[in-house]
Design an enzyme around this catalytic site. Sequence first.
Site, PDB file in Angstrom:
ATOM      1  N   ARG A   1      -5.643   2.801  17.584  1.00  0.00           N
ATOM      2  CA  ARG A   1      -5.816   3.426  16.682  1.00  0.00           C
ATOM      3  C   ARG A   1      -4.201   3.473  16.091  1.00  0.00           C
ATOM      4  NH1 ARG A   1      -7.377   9.733  18.203  1.00  0.00           N
ATOM      5  NH2 ARG A   1      -8.853   8.655  19.227  1.00  0.00           N
TER       6      ARG A   1
ATOM      7  N   CYS B   1     -10.468  -2.107  20.271  1.00  0.00           N
ATOM      8  CA  CYS B   1     -10.511  -2.892  21.602  1.00  0.00           C
ATOM      9  C   CYS B   1     -11.802  -3.511  22.188  1.00  0.00           C
ATOM     10  CB  CYS B   1      -9.726  -2.066  22.555  1.00  0.00           C
ATOM     11  SG  CYS B   1     -10.861  -0.662  23.176  1.00  0.00           S
TER      12      CYS B   1
ATOM     13  N   CYS C   1      -6.431  -3.398   3.745  1.00  0.00           N
ATOM     14  CA  CYS C   1      -6.234  -1.802   3.940  1.00  0.00           C
ATOM     15  C   CYS C   1      -7.044  -0.999   2.812  1.00  0.00           C
ATOM     16  CB  CYS C   1      -4.871  -1.551   4.042  1.00  0.00           C
ATOM     17  SG  CYS C   1      -4.611   0.391   3.935  1.00  0.00           S
TER      18      CYS C   1
ATOM     19  N   CYS D   1     -10.354   3.871  17.725  1.00  0.00           N
ATOM     20  CA  CYS D   1      -9.997   3.148  19.050  1.00  0.00           C
ATOM     21  C   CYS D   1      -8.965   3.819  19.939  1.00  0.00           C
ATOM     22  CB  CYS D   1      -9.745   1.697  18.836  1.00  0.00           C
ATOM     23  SG  CYS D   1      -9.305   0.717  20.184  1.00  0.00           S
TER      24      CYS D   1
ATOM     25  N   ARG E   1      -2.623  -3.019  -7.336  1.00  0.00           N
ATOM     26  CA  ARG E   1      -1.986  -3.854  -6.122  1.00  0.00           C
ATOM     27  C   ARG E   1      -1.053  -4.893  -6.783  1.00  0.00           C
ATOM     28  NH1 ARG E   1      -2.293   0.037  -2.915  1.00  0.00           N
ATOM     29  NH2 ARG E   1      -3.369   0.013  -1.067  1.00  0.00           N
TER      30      ARG E   1
ATOM     31  N   CYS F   1       0.762  -1.211  -0.112  1.00  0.00           N
ATOM     32  CA  CYS F   1       0.142   0.050  -0.049  1.00  0.00           C
ATOM     33  C   CYS F   1       0.723   1.296  -0.121  1.00  0.00           C
ATOM     34  CB  CYS F   1      -0.906   0.062   1.210  1.00  0.00           C
ATOM     35  SG  CYS F   1      -1.612   1.439   1.731  1.00  0.00           S
ATOM     36  N   HIS F   2       0.528   2.423  -0.409  1.00  0.00           N
ATOM     37  CA  HIS F   2       1.172   3.281  -0.612  1.00  0.00           C
ATOM     38  C   HIS F   2       1.968   3.978   0.639  1.00  0.00           C
ATOM     39  CE1 HIS F   2       2.382   6.477  -3.761  1.00  0.00           C
ATOM     40  NE2 HIS F   2       3.296   6.794  -2.567  1.00  0.00           N
ATOM     41  N   THR F   3       0.899   3.648   1.827  1.00  0.00           N
ATOM     42  CA  THR F   3       1.298   4.056   3.152  1.00  0.00           C
ATOM     43  C   THR F   3       2.842   3.204   3.687  1.00  0.00           C
ATOM     44  OG1 THR F   3      -0.831   4.260   3.843  1.00  0.00           O
ATOM     45  CG2 THR F   3       0.453   4.391   5.730  1.00  0.00           C
TER      46      THR F   3
ATOM     47  N   CYS G   1     -13.414   0.846  24.677  1.00  0.00           N
ATOM     48  CA  CYS G   1     -13.161   2.336  24.928  1.00  0.00           C
ATOM     49  C   CYS G   1     -14.470   2.965  24.221  1.00  0.00           C
ATOM     50  CB  CYS G   1     -11.938   2.631  24.334  1.00  0.00           C
ATOM     51  SG  CYS G   1     -11.998   2.672  22.343  1.00  0.00           S
TER      52      CYS G   1
ATOM     53  N   HIS H   1       1.145  -3.950   6.045  1.00  0.00           N
ATOM     54  CA  HIS H   1      -0.085  -4.151   6.721  1.00  0.00           C
ATOM     55  C   HIS H   1      -1.277  -4.334   5.936  1.00  0.00           C
ATOM     56  CE1 HIS H   1       0.102  -0.130   4.599  1.00  0.00           C
ATOM     57  NE2 HIS H   1      -1.346  -0.227   4.825  1.00  0.00           N
ATOM     58  N   GLU H   2      -0.891  -4.787   4.595  1.00  0.00           N
ATOM     59  CA  GLU H   2      -2.388  -5.344   3.942  1.00  0.00           C
ATOM     60  C   GLU H   2      -1.850  -6.862   3.636  1.00  0.00           C
ATOM     61  OE1 GLU H   2      -3.888  -2.277   0.662  1.00  0.00           O
ATOM     62  OE2 GLU H   2      -3.399  -4.132  -0.318  1.00  0.00           O
TER      63      GLU H   2
ATOM     64  N   CYS I   1     -14.773   2.664  20.372  1.00  0.00           N
ATOM     65  CA  CYS I   1     -15.214   1.595  20.185  1.00  0.00           C
ATOM     66  C   CYS I   1     -16.819   1.224  20.568  1.00  0.00           C
ATOM     67  CB  CYS I   1     -14.526   0.228  20.817  1.00  0.00           C
ATOM     68  SG  CYS I   1     -12.884   0.118  19.773  1.00  0.00           S
TER      69      CYS I   1
HETATM   70  P1  NAD Z   1      -1.319   4.702  -5.147  1.00  0.00           P
HETATM   71  O1  NAD Z   1       0.140   5.626  -5.375  1.00  0.00           O
HETATM   72  O2  NAD Z   1      -1.863   3.577  -5.772  1.00  0.00           O
HETATM   73  O3  NAD Z   1      -2.390   5.829  -5.830  1.00  0.00           O
HETATM   74  C1  NAD Z   1      -2.392   7.272  -5.667  1.00  0.00           C
HETATM   75  C2  NAD Z   1      -2.668   8.071  -6.759  1.00  0.00           C
HETATM   76  O4  NAD Z   1      -2.698   9.375  -6.688  1.00  0.00           O
HETATM   77  C3  NAD Z   1      -1.542   7.881  -7.912  1.00  0.00           C
HETATM   78  O5  NAD Z   1      -2.305   7.614  -9.202  1.00  0.00           O
HETATM   79  C4  NAD Z   1      -1.297   9.198  -8.276  1.00  0.00           C
HETATM   80  O6  NAD Z   1      -0.787   9.424  -9.558  1.00  0.00           O
HETATM   81  C5  NAD Z   1      -2.232  10.272  -7.695  1.00  0.00           C
HETATM   82  N1  NAD Z   1      -1.983  11.480  -7.439  1.00  0.00           N
HETATM   83  C6  NAD Z   1      -0.787  11.778  -6.468  1.00  0.00           C
HETATM   84  N2  NAD Z   1      -0.599  13.287  -6.344  1.00  0.00           N
HETATM   85  C7  NAD Z   1      -2.025  13.611  -7.186  1.00  0.00           C
HETATM   86  C8  NAD Z   1      -2.553  14.885  -7.167  1.00  0.00           C
HETATM   87  N3  NAD Z   1      -1.810  15.914  -6.708  1.00  0.00           N
HETATM   88  N4  NAD Z   1      -3.795  15.086  -8.060  1.00  0.00           N
HETATM   89  C9  NAD Z   1      -4.408  13.854  -8.418  1.00  0.00           C
HETATM   90  N5  NAD Z   1      -3.716  12.692  -8.458  1.00  0.00           N
HETATM   91  C10 NAD Z   1      -2.595  12.668  -7.745  1.00  0.00           C
HETATM   92  O7  NAD Z   1      -1.732   4.901  -3.453  1.00  0.00           O
HETATM   93  P2  NAD Z   1      -2.789   4.216  -2.746  1.00  0.00           P
HETATM   94  O8  NAD Z   1      -2.122   2.942  -2.272  1.00  0.00           O
HETATM   95  O9  NAD Z   1      -4.268   4.113  -3.597  1.00  0.00           O
HETATM   96  O10 NAD Z   1      -3.005   4.968  -1.681  1.00  0.00           O
HETATM   97  C11 NAD Z   1      -3.726   6.404  -1.588  1.00  0.00           C
HETATM   98  C12 NAD Z   1      -3.512   7.286  -0.560  1.00  0.00           C
HETATM   99  O11 NAD Z   1      -4.282   6.738   0.446  1.00  0.00           O
HETATM  100  C13 NAD Z   1      -2.181   7.197   0.143  1.00  0.00           C
HETATM  101  O12 NAD Z   1      -1.832   8.591   0.624  1.00  0.00           O
HETATM  102  C14 NAD Z   1      -2.173   6.470   1.264  1.00  0.00           C
HETATM  103  O13 NAD Z   1      -1.025   6.521   2.374  1.00  0.00           O
HETATM  104  C15 NAD Z   1      -3.489   6.706   1.570  1.00  0.00           C
HETATM  105  N6  NAD Z   1      -4.110   5.682   2.588  1.00  0.00           N
HETATM  106  C16 NAD Z   1      -4.936   6.213   3.698  1.00  0.00           C
HETATM  107  C17 NAD Z   1      -5.725   5.054   4.309  1.00  0.00           C
HETATM  108  C18 NAD Z   1      -6.544   5.760   5.483  1.00  0.00           C
HETATM  109  O14 NAD Z   1      -6.922   4.895   6.207  1.00  0.00           O
HETATM  110  N7  NAD Z   1      -6.757   6.881   5.689  1.00  0.00           N
HETATM  111  C19 NAD Z   1      -5.366   3.908   4.189  1.00  0.00           C
HETATM  112  C20 NAD Z   1      -4.614   3.380   3.128  1.00  0.00           C
HETATM  113  C21 NAD Z   1      -3.903   4.262   2.290  1.00  0.00           C
HETATM  114 ZN    ZN Z   2      -2.571   0.872   3.618  1.00  0.00          ZN
END
Ligand code: NAD
Ligand code: ZN
Length: 378
Positions: free
Chosen positions: A118, A100, A178, A114, A373, A48-50, A103, A70-71, A106
């Site tokens: 969290r 949990c 995720c 959580c 993915r 995942c991107h994170t 809390c 994490h995925e 939850c």
């Molecule tokens: P990814 O890299 O597969 O996809 C991100 C996309 O965003 C890409 O296609 C990229 O070209 C595009 N992008 C980047 N900057 C941009 C902009 N300024 N304008 C338009 N498009 C733009 O990533 P992903 O795995 O799909 O994750 C996406 C985001 O979600 C990441 O920031 C990740 O950390 C976050 N995330 C958050 C949670 C949450 O629970 N909040 C969970 C998982 C992932």
């Molecule tokens: Zn993730």
Amino acid sequence: MSSTVGKVIKCKAAVAWEAGKPLVIEEVEVAPPQKKEVRLKILFTSLCHTDLYFWEAKAQDSVFPRILGHEAAGIVESVGEGVTELAPGDHVLPVFTGECKECAHCKSEESNMCSLLRINTDRGVMINDGKTRFSIKGKPVYHFVGTSTFSEYTVVHVGCVAKINPLAPLDKVCVLSCGISTGLGATLNVAKPTKGSSVAIFGLGAVGLGAAEGARLAGASRVIGVDLNPSRFEEAKKFGVTEFVNPKDHKKPVQEVIAEMTDGGVDRSVECTGNVSAMISAFECVHDGWGVAVLVGVPHKDAEFKTHPMNLLNERTLKGTFFGNYKPRSDLPSVVEMYMNKELEVEKFITHEVPFHEINKAFELMQKGEGLRCVIRM
Ligand code: NAD
Ligand code: ZN
């Protein structure tokens, strides 16, 4: 399996020794689970991107050496003291944020944040004793978001583990732990578009396309995909995205382009990029009077969100969510059932697959913006 209970397991893990340097497959020692912990045999994991952000550590603080990931999907190997809800052999999805069940969060119907479990990206140790369960020749290797799935075995708090239907194919449903659930829930649980409405999705990676699936399931009639990478558009058609905007093709800010396309703005928007300007555009492109924008992307550590307060006074709503507001243990099994009932297609999110020893390829693909993915087979 039972022969390993209570003992240290030696297995392979992909260790991030330094920011941005390829992971190294090492033999690690994985200690047995302690109170309220479970040890999992990971069978499939995906990137995942994170993970990429915390590995690059450019826009985020990170801890090294660390086992990212994490995925994932796996099977319970053994359980620690006080664990009654899971047993060896259960099929599970580990989740980066926990539940949990005790809390105030939850107990609230509205929150999945959580107090105990969290998401915490700074913590590299287990809560029970403040220590890590991973080591290499006795030296500690740190955890990531309580899951560290880039290892054949990992130790996770029981509150971060969802028990799922044992018939679900783990090589597919691993991606539900995720990204896809996050995007799907951001639309269905937080943005809540009504039938016939318009939805803009910023970022068409797996998270954004999960959000697009949510818009399709909710019956949205227009789904506008926004991405800087034009190669995303062809793929996004399979996810019901009906129109595309590349901010690079326009002189005006993308929120103005969207307002023109939609007679004043979209009904809902979901931001899945992690880029703060995209977050601001996602907010400013919703219609005044009723528009709702939901932020999902994980921002740069110094990012600041700026907008004129009038944009809010004009009755636009800004929200944010982790894990699509799903409570991991209570709600994730039903997302797996959506896949089992063929309401949700998961296969189309999986564009690549590599064996564990080629895990660095998954990082290269994501850095190049290729595919959605990549499933890593342990
Ligand atoms: P990814 O890299 O597969 O996809 C991100 C996309 O965003 C890409 O296609 C990229 O070209 C595009 N992008 C980047 N900057 C941009 C902009 N300024 N304008 C338009 N498009 C733009 O990533 P992903 O795995 O799909 O994750 C996406 C985001 O979600 C990441 O920031 C990740 O950390 C976050 N995330 C958050 C949670 C949450 O629970 N909040 C969970 C998982 C992932
Ligand atoms: Zn993730």
